[in-house]
Design a protein around this motif. Structure first.
Motif, PDB file in Angstrom:
ATOM      1  N   PRO A  17       0.832  -1.216   0.000  1.00  0.00           N
ATOM      2  CA  PRO A  17       0.000   0.000   0.000  1.00  0.00           C
ATOM      3  C   PRO A  17       0.864   1.262   0.000  1.00  0.00           C
ATOM      4  O   PRO A  17       0.986   1.962   0.999  1.00  0.00           O
ATOM      5  N   TYR A  19       1.907   4.994  -2.029  1.00  0.00           N
ATOM      6  CA  TYR A  19       1.302   6.005  -2.888  1.00  0.00           C
ATOM      7  C   TYR A  19       2.004   5.987  -4.236  1.00  0.00           C
ATOM      8  O   TYR A  19       3.221   5.848  -4.314  1.00  0.00           O
ATOM      9  N   TRP A  37      -3.956   6.298  -4.819  1.00  0.00           N
ATOM     10  CA  TRP A  37      -3.986   4.877  -4.496  1.00  0.00           C
ATOM     11  C   TRP A  37      -4.076   4.135  -5.826  1.00  0.00           C
ATOM     12  O   TRP A  37      -4.663   4.640  -6.789  1.00  0.00           O
ATOM     13  N   GLU A  39      -3.728  -0.112  -7.869  1.00  0.00           N
ATOM     14  CA  GLU A  39      -3.478  -1.552  -7.793  1.00  0.00           C
ATOM     15  C   GLU A  39      -3.086  -2.048  -9.173  1.00  0.00           C
ATOM     16  O   GLU A  39      -3.390  -1.408 -10.185  1.00  0.00           O
ATOM     17  N   LEU A 101      -9.520  -0.406  -2.578  1.00  0.00           N
ATOM     18  CA  LEU A 101      -8.347   0.388  -2.242  1.00  0.00           C
ATOM     19  C   LEU A 101      -8.497   1.050  -0.871  1.00  0.00           C
ATOM     20  O   LEU A 101      -7.511   1.187  -0.137  1.00  0.00           O
ATOM     21  N   ARG A 104      -7.388  -1.388   1.497  1.00  0.00           N
ATOM     22  CA  ARG A 104      -5.937  -1.596   1.413  1.00  0.00           C
ATOM     23  C   ARG A 104      -5.170  -0.480   2.122  1.00  0.00           C
ATOM     24  O   ARG A 104      -4.153  -0.726   2.754  1.00  0.00           O
ATOM     25  N   TYR A 105      -5.637   0.745   1.990  1.00  0.00           N
ATOM     26  CA  TYR A 105      -4.899   1.897   2.497  1.00  0.00           C
ATOM     27  C   TYR A 105      -5.381   2.393   3.860  1.00  0.00           C
ATOM     28  O   TYR A 105      -4.636   3.102   4.534  1.00  0.00           O
ATOM     29  N   TRP A 106      -6.592   2.096   4.230  1.00  0.00           N
ATOM     30  CA  TRP A 106      -7.152   2.570   5.494  1.00  0.00           C
ATOM     31  C   TRP A 106      -7.528   1.395   6.387  1.00  0.00           C
ATOM     32  O   TRP A 106      -7.834   0.304   5.910  1.00  0.00           O
TER      33      TRP A 106
END
Length: 140
Positions: A17, A19, A37, A39, A101, A104-106
């Motif tokens: 994850p 940026y 974000w 993938e 996403l 994935r990021y939060w």
């Protein structure tokens, strides 16, 4: 033109994850990278999401070329992957990408982040899919 693919080490790096910094081809205007974000798709393309009425969408409708650069965070050995190529704007599957996403990021168990995601539901999203034509990389 030869289409380049992402190698196994690239895919492992891009699965994190991190940026990405997304830039559109802007002709005489200097590129204006934005953190995003992203993938990697099962077919080796990169995808991100954006609002349907954003400057990057307007620019991509004029010139579909774009790039995404992903770098290792401070404290790790220097490493980056850069992918450039034509993009496609797709409405189908955009909300599913936003949800994937966000997870994935939060930390979506955090009520504030869960509320942030819920508020995003009301916006119109597009997937930006980059077909890699040029892949460059650096790793120490």
């Amino acid at each position: 033109m030869t289409i380049e693919t992402l190698g196994p080490q690239d895919l492992s790096f891009l699965a994190r994850p991190l940026y990405g910094f997304f830039s559109t081809a802007a002709g005489p205007v200097p590129p204006q990278p934005r953190p995003v974000w992203f993938e990697v798709t099962p077919t080796g393309q990169l995808q991100l999401f954006t609002g349907a009425d954003t400057p990057k969408v307007r620019q991509l409708r004029r010139d579909s070329r774009a790039s995404l650069v992903v770098a290792a965070p401070v404290g790790e050995r220097e490493r980056w992957v850069s992918v450039a190529g034509p993009t496609t704007l797709v409405a189908d599957g955009a909300w599913a990408l936003v949800e994937r996403l966000a997870a994935r990021y939060w930390d979506l168990d955090d009520p504030i982040r869960a509320q942030d995601l819920a508020q995003m539901r009301d916006e119109q999203w597009l997937r930006v899919v980059i077909e890699p034509e040029t892949v460059r990389r650096y790793a120490m």
